[in-house]
Design a protein around this motif. Structure first.
Motif, PDB file in Angstrom:
ATOM      1  N   LEU A  44       0.840  -1.196   0.000  1.00 26.72           N
ATOM      2  CA  LEU A  44       0.000   0.000   0.000  1.00 26.72           C
ATOM      3  C   LEU A  44       0.872   1.242   0.000  1.00 26.72           C
ATOM      4  CD1 LEU A  44      -2.650  -0.999   2.728  1.00 26.72           C
ATOM      5  CD2 LEU A  44      -2.770  -1.364   0.252  1.00 26.72           C
ATOM      6  N   THR A  45       0.426   2.276  -0.709  1.00 29.59           N
ATOM      7  CA  THR A  45       1.134   3.559  -0.714  1.00 29.59           C
ATOM      8  C   THR A  45       0.134   4.675  -0.476  1.00 29.59           C
ATOM      9  OG1 THR A  45       0.864   4.009  -3.091  1.00 29.59           O
ATOM     10  CG2 THR A  45       2.751   2.644  -2.432  1.00 29.59           C
ATOM     11  N   THR A  46       0.644   5.824  -0.073  1.00 33.63           N
ATOM     12  CA  THR A  46      -0.231   6.965   0.201  1.00 33.63           C
ATOM     13  C   THR A  46      -0.943   7.439  -1.062  1.00 33.63           C
ATOM     14  OG1 THR A  46       1.636   8.483  -0.081  1.00 33.63           O
ATOM     15  CG2 THR A  46       1.156   7.735   2.157  1.00 33.63           C
ATOM     16  N   ALA A  47      -0.351   7.179  -2.233  1.00 36.70           N
ATOM     17  CA  ALA A  47      -0.977   7.605  -3.488  1.00 36.70           C
ATOM     18  C   ALA A  47      -2.278   6.861  -3.762  1.00 36.70           C
ATOM     19  CB  ALA A  47      -0.006   7.409  -4.656  1.00 36.70           C
ATOM     20  N   MET A  48      -2.478   5.718  -3.118  1.00 39.04           N
ATOM     21  CA  MET A  48      -3.697   4.940  -3.329  1.00 39.04           C
ATOM     22  C   MET A  48      -4.889   5.501  -2.554  1.00 39.04           C
ATOM     23  SD  MET A  48      -2.255   1.053  -2.964  1.00 39.04           S
ATOM     24  CE  MET A  48      -1.101   0.303  -4.111  1.00 39.04           C
ATOM     25  N   VAL A  49      -4.641   6.398  -1.610  1.00 39.69           N
ATOM     26  CA  VAL A  49      -5.690   6.832  -0.689  1.00 39.69           C
ATOM     27  C   VAL A  49      -6.406   8.066  -1.228  1.00 39.69           C
ATOM     28  CG1 VAL A  49      -6.207   7.573   1.668  1.00 39.69           C
ATOM     29  CG2 VAL A  49      -4.386   5.898   1.241  1.00 39.69           C
ATOM     30  N   VAL A  50      -7.719   8.007  -1.244  1.00 40.83           N
ATOM     31  CA  VAL A  50      -8.550   9.145  -1.660  1.00 40.83           C
ATOM     32  C   VAL A  50      -9.330   9.618  -0.433  1.00 40.83           C
ATOM     33  CG1 VAL A  50     -10.419   9.935  -3.152  1.00 40.83           C
ATOM     34  CG2 VAL A  50      -8.748   8.258  -4.001  1.00 40.83           C
ATOM     35  N   ASP A 219      -0.616   6.149 -10.353  1.00 36.13           N
ATOM     36  CA  ASP A 219       0.459   5.843  -9.407  1.00 36.13           C
ATOM     37  C   ASP A 219       1.559   6.888  -9.397  1.00 36.13           C
ATOM     38  OD1 ASP A 219       1.710   3.871  -7.554  1.00 36.13           O
ATOM     39  OD2 ASP A 219       3.267   3.879  -9.087  1.00 36.13           O
ATOM     40  N   ALA A 220       1.906   7.469 -10.540  1.00 34.76           N
ATOM     41  CA  ALA A 220       3.046   8.398 -10.573  1.00 34.76           C
ATOM     42  C   ALA A 220       2.999   9.280 -11.811  1.00 34.76           C
ATOM     43  CB  ALA A 220       4.364   7.631 -10.529  1.00 34.76           C
ATOM     44  N   TYR A 221       3.601  10.464 -11.673  1.00 39.55           N
ATOM     45  CA  TYR A 221       3.790  11.374 -12.810  1.00 39.55           C
ATOM     46  C   TYR A 221       5.260  11.399 -13.186  1.00 39.55           C
ATOM     47  CZ  TYR A 221      -0.869  13.343 -11.930  1.00 39.55           C
ATOM     48  OH  TYR A 221      -2.218  13.515 -11.773  1.00 39.55           O
ATOM     49  N   ASP A 222       5.517  11.571 -14.467  1.00 40.55           N
ATOM     50  CA  ASP A 222       6.866  11.790 -14.989  1.00 40.55           C
ATOM     51  C   ASP A 222       6.833  13.132 -15.715  1.00 40.55           C
ATOM     52  OD1 ASP A 222       9.349  11.761 -16.150  1.00 40.55           O
ATOM     53  OD2 ASP A 222       9.179   9.742 -16.995  1.00 40.55           O
ATOM     54  N   VAL A 223       7.381  14.162 -15.056  1.00 40.35           N
ATOM     55  CA  VAL A 223       7.387  15.510 -15.613  1.00 40.35           C
ATOM     56  C   VAL A 223       8.765  15.778 -16.202  1.00 40.35           C
ATOM     57  CG1 VAL A 223       7.132  17.975 -15.100  1.00 40.35           C
ATOM     58  CG2 VAL A 223       5.692  16.294 -13.912  1.00 40.35           C
ATOM     59  N   ARG A 224       8.804  16.220 -17.444  1.00 44.66           N
ATOM     60  CA  ARG A 224      10.089  16.459 -18.113  1.00 44.66           C
ATOM     61  C   ARG A 224      10.122  17.843 -18.744  1.00 44.66           C
ATOM     62  NH1 ARG A 224      13.207  11.026 -19.539  1.00 44.66           N
ATOM     63  NH2 ARG A 224      12.152   9.683 -18.017  1.00 44.66           N
ATOM     64  N   TYR A 225      11.364  18.351 -18.890  1.00 43.69           N
ATOM     65  CA  TYR A 225      11.532  19.676 -19.478  1.00 43.69           C
ATOM     66  C   TYR A 225      12.805  19.711 -20.318  1.00 43.69           C
ATOM     67  CZ  TYR A 225      14.791  20.512 -15.578  1.00 43.69           C
ATOM     68  OH  TYR A 225      15.821  20.431 -14.672  1.00 43.69           O
ATOM     69  N   VAL A 242      12.405  16.980 -10.450  1.00 39.27           N
ATOM     70  CA  VAL A 242      12.584  16.344  -9.143  1.00 39.27           C
ATOM     71  C   VAL A 242      11.397  16.694  -8.251  1.00 39.27           C
ATOM     72  CG1 VAL A 242      14.027  16.221  -7.075  1.00 39.27           C
ATOM     73  CG2 VAL A 242      15.079  16.433  -9.341  1.00 39.27           C
ATOM     74  N   GLY A 243      10.851  15.664  -7.586  1.00 40.93           N
ATOM     75  CA  GLY A 243       9.810  15.909  -6.602  1.00 40.93           C
ATOM     76  C   GLY A 243       8.413  16.038  -7.150  1.00 40.93           C
ATOM     77  N   GLU A 244       8.108  15.352  -8.240  1.00 39.63           N
ATOM     78  CA  GLU A 244       6.745  15.428  -8.784  1.00 39.63           C
ATOM     79  C   GLU A 244       5.735  15.008  -7.713  1.00 39.63           C
ATOM     80  OE1 GLU A 244       9.206  13.562 -10.281  1.00 39.63           O
ATOM     81  OE2 GLU A 244       8.950  13.495 -12.466  1.00 39.63           O
ATOM     82  N   PRO A 245       4.542  15.594  -7.742  1.00 39.09           N
ATOM     83  CA  PRO A 245       3.540  15.242  -6.732  1.00 39.09           C
ATOM     84  C   PRO A 245       2.956  13.858  -6.992  1.00 39.09           C
ATOM     85  CG  PRO A 245       2.579  16.706  -8.363  1.00 39.09           C
ATOM     86  CD  PRO A 245       4.052  16.623  -8.682  1.00 39.09           C
ATOM     87  N   ALA A 246       2.475  13.229  -5.937  1.00 40.92           N
ATOM     88  CA  ALA A 246       1.743  11.973  -6.092  1.00 40.92           C
ATOM     89  C   ALA A 246       0.385  12.287  -6.721  1.00 40.92           C
ATOM     90  CB  ALA A 246       1.554  11.304  -4.744  1.00 40.92           C
ATOM     91  N   PRO A 247      -0.059  11.483  -7.673  1.00 32.80           N
ATOM     92  CA  PRO A 247      -1.346  11.754  -8.324  1.00 32.80           C
ATOM     93  C   PRO A 247      -2.498  11.759  -7.334  1.00 32.80           C
ATOM     94  CG  PRO A 247      -0.082  10.168  -9.591  1.00 32.80           C
ATOM     95  CD  PRO A 247       0.632  10.336  -8.289  1.00 32.80           C
ATOM     96  N   GLN A 248      -3.449  12.632  -7.585  1.00 31.90           N
ATOM     97  CA  GLN A 248      -4.694  12.659  -6.846  1.00 31.90           C
ATOM     98  C   GLN A 248      -5.766  11.924  -7.651  1.00 31.90           C
ATOM     99  OE1 GLN A 248      -5.454  16.512  -4.646  1.00 31.90           O
ATOM    100  NE2 GLN A 248      -4.145  17.284  -6.278  1.00 31.90           N
ATOM    101  N   ALA A 249      -6.957  11.864  -7.106  1.00 38.28           N
ATOM    102  CA  ALA A 249      -8.046  11.186  -7.791  1.00 38.28           C
ATOM    103  C   ALA A 249      -8.349  11.859  -9.121  1.00 38.28           C
ATOM    104  CB  ALA A 249      -9.291  11.176  -6.916  1.00 38.28           C
ATOM    105  N   ALA A 250      -8.848  11.087 -10.065  1.00 34.66           N
ATOM    106  CA  ALA A 250      -9.162  11.618 -11.393  1.00 34.66           C
ATOM    107  C   ALA A 250     -10.039  12.858 -11.288  1.00 34.66           C
ATOM    108  CB  ALA A 250      -9.862  10.544 -12.213  1.00 34.66           C
ATOM    109  N   GLY A 251      -9.684  13.860 -12.085  1.00 34.98           N
ATOM    110  CA  GLY A 251     -10.453  15.101 -12.087  1.00 34.98           C
ATOM    111  C   GLY A 251      -9.944  16.155 -11.145  1.00 34.98           C
ATOM    112  N   SER A 252      -8.983  15.812 -10.265  1.00 33.62           N
ATOM    113  CA  SER A 252      -8.444  16.784  -9.307  1.00 33.62           C
ATOM    114  C   SER A 252      -7.502  17.753 -10.002  1.00 33.62           C
ATOM    115  CB  SER A 252      -7.701  16.069  -8.172  1.00 33.62           C
ATOM    116  OG  SER A 252      -8.546  15.185  -7.485  1.00 33.62           O
ATOM    117  N   ALA A 253      -7.397  18.947  -9.457  1.00 32.76           N
ATOM    118  CA  ALA A 253      -6.464  19.952  -9.984  1.00 32.76           C
ATOM    119  C   ALA A 253      -5.075  19.686  -9.428  1.00 32.76           C
ATOM    120  CB  ALA A 253      -6.927  21.352  -9.599  1.00 32.76           C
ATOM    121  N   GLU A 254      -4.102  19.516 -10.307  1.00 33.14           N
ATOM    122  CA  GLU A 254      -2.722  19.264  -9.907  1.00 33.14           C
ATOM    123  C   GLU A 254      -1.870  20.496 -10.185  1.00 33.14           C
ATOM    124  OE1 GLU A 254      -2.168  16.670  -8.287  1.00 33.14           O
ATOM    125  OE2 GLU A 254      -2.695  14.789  -9.269  1.00 33.14           O
ATOM    126  N   SER A 255      -0.852  20.710  -9.363  1.00 35.58           N
ATOM    127  CA  SER A 255       0.084  21.806  -9.603  1.00 35.58           C
ATOM    128  C   SER A 255       1.462  21.391  -9.134  1.00 35.58           C
ATOM    129  CB  SER A 255      -0.364  23.075  -8.866  1.00 35.58           C
ATOM    130  OG  SER A 255      -0.408  22.853  -7.479  1.00 35.58           O
TER     131      SER A 255
END
Length: 914
Positions: A44-50, A219-225, A242-255
Motif C-alpha cells: 500500500l502507498t499513500t498515493a492509493m488513498v482518496v 500511481d506516478a507522474y513523470d514531468v520532463r523539461y 525532481v519531486g513530482e507530486p503523487a497523483p490525486q483522484a481523477a479530475g483533481s487539480a494538480e500543480s
C-alpha cells in the motif's frame, strides 16, 4: 449524519447484503461470498488513498507500512502517525478509500488501534456503492486488531465516526484476483499549462487523469523539461523534474513548480502518467514558458521583516534598527552603527537567539555583521528542509569592523544566536533578492463569544466563598499540578487525586467545580507549576517540566504534562473516556465526562524571567509543551496524552503571559508553522498586564489599555482567526505604599479609585475586542502589606472577606450589562466625556458614560444623544454597599437625556439602541 444514524444505515446494508449472499467487487460488481486462500501482505502507498472530505492527511493510514511490519504473522510494529481530520464535529463521519488498482481477494484486515476510543467502520465496494465489512469499536489501545474477511474488491473504504477513532495504520492481506490484470493505461493529459514564477522556476498545472483512463487514481507522474520542443521521439532525452507530486483522484487539480532552471530561458514541458501495473499514458500536450531575468543581489530592505526574540530580555531588533547608518558594506561604504543587541550580562540569558521572518522566501547571498567587541561567537542559521542549517559562526575577532560572510541559501527564516555575552554585533546587513511579495492577511471579523456578565471575571481559589465569587461570571482558579499528582508515583504510573485531592487537607475539586456550575459561574483552572518527581535533583516549583538532558523544544519531552492534561480533561470535560484510561489513586471514584469545565489553562506566566532559565520558557519551548498538552503533539504521543484526546470539545488556554508580548506570540505561531502545519496548539491567546506609571498605578485610559489590547486582537484577526483573546490578570492595589497602587485623588479614596479604574478597565477591555477578562484578584493577600499585588483584592484577606468599594462597583457593572455585548463608541463632542454602547439580543442595551481623566473631572448637565428611538431610559449609579446600584428614571427629550458625568461611570439602560 450522526454516528448512530450512520451505524444504523450500515447495519441495514449488512443485513441486505447477507440476505442476498453477495459482496461488492471491482467497479460495483458483485460476487457471491466464497472463502479465499490466505494471502500475503498487499503493498500500500499513500498515493492509493482518496480522502473524500479533504480534511487532514488520510494517507497517514498507510504511510508506515514498513514500520507496521507483519501483524498477521506476529511481527507487527508500532506505527505512530494518524489520520486526523480535525476537532470540528462537522468533519465527522470522515471517510477515505484505498484504490488497490485492480481487484484483490482480501482475506485479512489489520488495524493499529491508537486511542482505544470510538468506532471505525470498514467497507468494500466502489466509490458509488459500498458494503459493510465490520465496525471496530477500538477498545485495545496501541495494539493490532485482526479482522478476517472474505471479499473480492478493488476498493476498501474506512470511516472515522469521531475525532478519537484513531487508527495509526491499516495492513491488508490477500492475493490479486484471477484474470488478465490491469491493462488499461491512464488517460493522456490534455490541459497542461505553464506560468513563469521566478528567474529559476516555472509553475505547471493540469487535471489529474485516472488509473484506468479517466477513473481511479494513478500511481506516478513523470514531468520532463527541455530547452527544445519535446516529442515522443526525444522524450527520453528531456530532463526529469525532481519531486513530482503523487497523483490525486481523477479530475483533481494538480500543480507543481519546476525549479533549478536558468534565468531568461525558454523551456518546454510535458508529462506522462503511470499506474501501479506499469501502464503508461501517452505524451501530454507540450507547453512552453520563459523564466524571468535573474534578479540582482542587493541589500535587502528589512522594513517588512519580523524580528522574534526567543529570550525575554534585550531586543534583537537592534540588529536592524540602523540600516541607513550601516550603509553598504559590500560596496565598501559601510557606516558605523552604534546600538548593539544586548540581552544583558546574566549568564542564563545565553545563548540568546532570535528569528528573522523575511515574510517570503529569499535567495540570500551575503551577510555582514558589525563586530563591536572583538569577543565571543555569533551564529547565523537558515531554515531549510524542515530544520535549522548553520550558515556560519563568526568568532568576532574584530573591533568596530564589518565582517563579510558569503552564503548561498534560499529561505524565509534566519536565526541569529549570540552564543556568549561578549559577542556583540551592532548591526546586520543582508544581501540577496526576494522570490515573491509578502502578503499581510486581511483581518477576519471576530464575533464576541460571551456577554458582558461572562466577560467580567476574577482570579480566585478553591477556598474562596461562593457569595463573594458571584461578583463575576467567570472564575480563573489557580490550580497547582502538584495538588492532583504530587503525592503519588511518578509518570507513567501517576496516581491522581481530585476528591479528595493531595492538597488543602483534601480539597474536593469535584464539589468546588460543581458548586460554581450550579451558580452559573464559568470556571477555568490555571493548571500551573511543576511536580516533585520532575526535580532534576533540586525541586523548582516554577521550572519547566522536563528532565535534565531532554530537549525543551521537543514536544516528546513533555509527555508527563500531556498525560496530566489528558487526565484532568477526562474527568472534568464533556466527553467520557474508558475507565481503563484513568490513572487514579486508591479510593478515587473513576469519574469521567463530568461536563464541569470547558476551558483549561496550560501553565501561568511561562515568560517569567525572574525565575531564571529553568523557569523561563522560550516561545519555541512553550509551543512544544503546548503541543504535547493539546493533542499529544498531533498523536505522536499516545492517545492518553493531550487534552483534546480526552475531550474533543475542550478548549486549551495559553498560559497567561506576564505582559502583552506580541513577539512571544509570534514565536509560538512560527513554531506552529514549522512543526504543526500552522495549527497553533491552543484555543485562547492569554496575556496579563498591569497599568503602571512611574509613580504607581495609572488609569486604563492613560495606560492606553484599549489600544494595547486592540493591537493583539488585530494580530489574532489576521494570523490566528477563530482564537479567543483573554486578559487574565490586571488590577490595582489599595495600599498607599504599593508600586501598583490606585492613588487617592482629591476626595476620592484609594478604594474608590480602585473601583472606578477596575470598572473602566473592563469597559476598555470589551471595547478592544477581548473575549474574557479576570481581574487580580478576589481577595487581598494582606492589605497591610505594601508589596505589589498584596492589596489588589475586591475583598479583604482570607477569613475576613469584607467587600471593598470595588466589589460593589464590579458587581453593579456585571448586573447592569448582563446579556449585552459591546456595540461601539459614540462620539461625545466633549474631550472629558467618553460614551460606550452595549446591546442585548432583544435590541435594548445601555450607554456607559464617564470622564476618562484622573483629576476628579465633572461635566454637569451633559446631553447624551440616544440612538434607536428608545421609549424609556433608566440611569444606574454605582454605590458602595449596593450590588445593583441606585436606579432612577430619566426623561427623554428630543432623543436626548441630561446626566451629570464624573470619573465614576454611570449606566443608562434603554429599551432600544443602535
Amino acid at each position: 449524519m450522526e454516528e448512530n444514524d450512520l451505524l444504523k444505515k450500515v447495519s441495514m446494508l449488512v443485513a441486505a447484503a447477507m440476505l442476498a449472499g453477495v459482496c461488492l467487487i471491482g467497479q460495483g460488481m458483485v460476487k457471491p461470498y466464497v472463502s479465499y486462500a490466505s494471502g500475503g501482505k498487499i503493498a500500500l502507498t499513500t498515493a492509493m488513498v482518496v480522502n473524500e472530505g479533504g480534511n487532514g492527511d488520510a494517507g497517514m493510514l498507510v504511510d508506515e507500512q514498513t514500520a507496521a511490519g507483519d501483524p498477521k504473522n506476529g511481527a507487527g510494529g508500532n506505527p505512530t502517525t494518524k489520520w486526523f481530520p480535525g476537532w470540528n464535529s462537522s468533519s465527522y463521519p470522515a471517510s477515505a478509500y484505498i484504490d488497490l488498482g485492480q481487484p484483490y481477494d482480501i482475506t485479512d484486515i489489520y488495524l493499529y488501534d491508537a486511542n482505544g476510543i470510538n468506532n471505525f467502520i470498514v467497507e468494500a465496494g466502489s466509490p458509488d456503492v459500498w458494503t459493510h465489512l465490520f465496525t471496530d469499536e477500538l477498545k485495545q489501545y496501541n495494539s493490532w486488531k485482526a479482522h478476517p474477511v472474505s471479499v473480492q474488491t478493488r476498493y476498501i473504504r474506512v470511516t472515522m465516526t469521531g475525532a478519537t477513532a484513531n487508527v495509526a495504520e491499516i495492513v491488508l492481506y490477500g492475493n490479486p484476483a484471477g484474470g488478465a490484470g490491469d491493462t488499461i493505461a491512464p488517460a493522456d493529459i490534455a490541459d497542461l499549462s505553464a506560468v513563469p514564477l521566478t528567474a529559476g522556476s516555472v509553475a505547471l498545472s493540469w487535471t489529474a487523469p485516472g488509473d484506468d483512463g479517466t477513473s481511479g487514481t494513478a500511481d506516478a507522474y513523470d514531468v520532463r523539461y527541455s530547452t527544445s520542443a519535446i516529442t515522443s521521439a526525444n522524450w527520453t532525452l528531456a530532463l526529469q523534474a525532481v519531486g513530482e507530486p503523487a497523483p490525486q483522484a481523477a479530475g483533481s487539480a494538480e500543480s507543481f513548480a519546476v525549479t533549478g532552471l536558468l534565468p531568461n530561458t525558454t523551456y518546454y514541458f510535458a508529462v506522462k502518467t503511470k499506474d501501479e501495473a506499469g501502464n503508461e499514458s501517452g505524451l501530454s500536450n507540450v507547453v512552453s514558458a520563459s523564466t524571468a531575468s535573474s534578479p540582482v543581489s542587493a541589500k535587502l530592505s528589512l522594513a517588512g521583516a519580523t524580528i522574534i526574540d526567543m529570550i525575554g530580555t534585550g531586543s534583537a531588533s537592534a540588529l536592524f534598527d540602523e540600516q541607513s547608518a550601516a550603509g553598504d558594506p559590500r560596496a565598501g561604504s559601510g557606516g558605523s552603527p552604534a546600538t548593539p543587541w544586548a540581552p544583558g550580562y546574566t549568564s542564563w540569558f545565553y545563548p540568546a537567539d532570535a528569528v528573522i521572518d523575511l515574510g517570503v522566501g529569499h535567495v540570500i547571498t551575503d551577510i555582514y555583521l558589525y563586530d563591536a567587541n572583538n569577543s565571543g561567537s555569533f551564529k547565523v542559521e537558515s531554515w531549510e528542509n524542515g530544520q535549522w542549517t548553520e550558515l556560519f559562526t563568526d568568532n568576532m575577532g574584530s573591533y568596530n569592523a564589518w565582517k563579510r560572510h558569503t552564503v548561498n541559501t534560499q529561505t524565509r527564516y534566519l536565526r541569529v544566536t549570540m552564543i556568549t555575552a561578549g559577542a556583540i554585533a551592532k548591526e546586520m546587513v543582508v544581501y540577496g533578492y526576494a522570490l515573491g511579495t509578502p502578503i499581510v492577511p486581511n483581518p477576519v471579523p471576530h464575533v464576541p463569544t460571551v456577554t458582558m456578565d461572562k466577560l467580567i471575571g476574577i482570579n480566585a481559589f478553591v477556598d474562596d466563598p461562593l457569595d463573594k465569587m458571584q461578583v463575576a461570571g467567570t472564575v480563573r482558579e489557580y490550580h497547582n499540578w502538584i495538588w492532583d499528582a504530587g503525592g503519588g508515583p511518578a509518570y507513567p504510573d501517576t496516581d491522581h487525586k481530585f476528591n479528595p485531592s493531595y492538597a488543602g487537607g483534601g480539597w474536593n475539586f469535584d464539589a468546588y467545580y460543581d458548586t460554581l456550575n450550579d451558580a452559573e459561574i464559568d470556571v477555568f483552572p490555571a493548571l500551573k507549576e511543576n511536580v516533585y518527581w520532575i526535580s532534576n535533583g533540586a525541586f523548582h516549583r516554577e521550572g519547566k517540566p522536563v528532565f535534565a538532558g531532554e530537549d525543551p523544544e521537543d514536544p516528546l519531552s513533555y509527555a508527563e504534562r500531556g498525560d496530566y492534561m489528558y487526565q484532568f480533561a477526562a474527568r472534568y470535560g464533556s466527553t467520557g473516556v474508558p475507565a481503563s484510561n484513568l490513572k487514579l489513586a486508591s479510593g478515587q471514584q473513576p469519574l469521567t465526562g463530568l461536563g464541569l469545565i470547558e476551558y483549561f489553562e496550560n501553565w501561568n506566566e511561562q515568560d517569567k524571567t525572574w525565575e531564571g532559565r529553568s523557569g523561563y520558557f522560550k516561545p519555541f519551548e512553550y509551543a512544544a509543551m503546548a503541543s504535547a498538552s493539546y493533542d499529544g503533539h498531533m498523536g505522536a504521543l499516545s492517545g492518553t496524552h493531550g487534552l483534546k484526546n480526552a475531550d474533543p470539545n475542550a478548549k486549551m488556554v495559553m498560559g497567561g503571559l506576564a505582559g502583552i508580548d506580541l513577539d512571544y506570540i509570534r514565536g509560538i505561531k512560527l513554531w506552529s508553522d514549522l512543526n504543526r502545519g500552522g495549527d497553533v496548539p491552543f484555543d485562547v491567546i492569554n496575556v496579563h498586564t498591569y497599568a503602571r506609571g512611574s509613580n504607581g498605578g495609572i488609569s486604563p485610559e492613560q495606560f492606553n489599555l484599549k489600544g494595547r489590547l486592540a493591537e493583539l486582537v488585530d494580530y489574532r484577526n489576521r494570523y490566528m482567526p477563530g482564537k479567543e483573546v483573554w486578559l487574565s490578570e490586571f488590577g490595582y492595589d489599595t495600599n498607599p505604599g504599593s508600586p501598583q497602587r490606585a492613588p487617592a485623588i482629591g476626595s476620592f479614596s484609594a478604594e474608590e479609585v480602585q473601583g472606578q479604574w477596575l470598572v473602566r478597565s473592563f469597559l476598555e477591555i470589551a471595547a478592544a475586542g477581548v473575549d474574557r477578562a479576570t481581574m487580580y484578584m478576589l481577595r487581598d493577600v494582606d492589605g497591610e502589606l505594601a508589596t505589589q499585588y498584596s492589596s489588589s483584592g475586591l475583598v479583604t484577606k482570607y477569613g475576613e472577606w469584607t467587600p471593598k468599594t470595588s466589589w460593589y462597583y464590579v458587581y453593579t457593572l456585571k448586573n447592569a450589562l448582563s446579556g449585552m455585548t459591546f456595540l461601539g463608541e459614540q462620539a461625545s463632542g466633549n474631550a472629558n466625556v467618553k460614551v460606550y454602547k452595549f446591546k442585548n439580543a432583544a435590541g435594548g442595551g445601555a450607554y456607559v458614560v464617564w470622564a476618562p481623566t484622573s483629576s476628579q473631572t465633572t461635566v454637569n448637565n451633559y446631553e447624551l444623544t440616544l440612538q434607536g428611538r428608545p421609549g424609556n431610559a433608566t440611569k444606574i449609579e454605582m454605590a458602595d454597599g449596593d450590588t445593583d446600584g441606585v436606579s432612577s428614571a430619566l426623561t427623554i427629550s428630543g432623543g436626548k437625556v441630561s446626566v451629570n458625568v464624573s470619573e465614576r461611570p454611570i449606566f443608562i439602560q434603554v429599551d432600544s439602541i443602535q
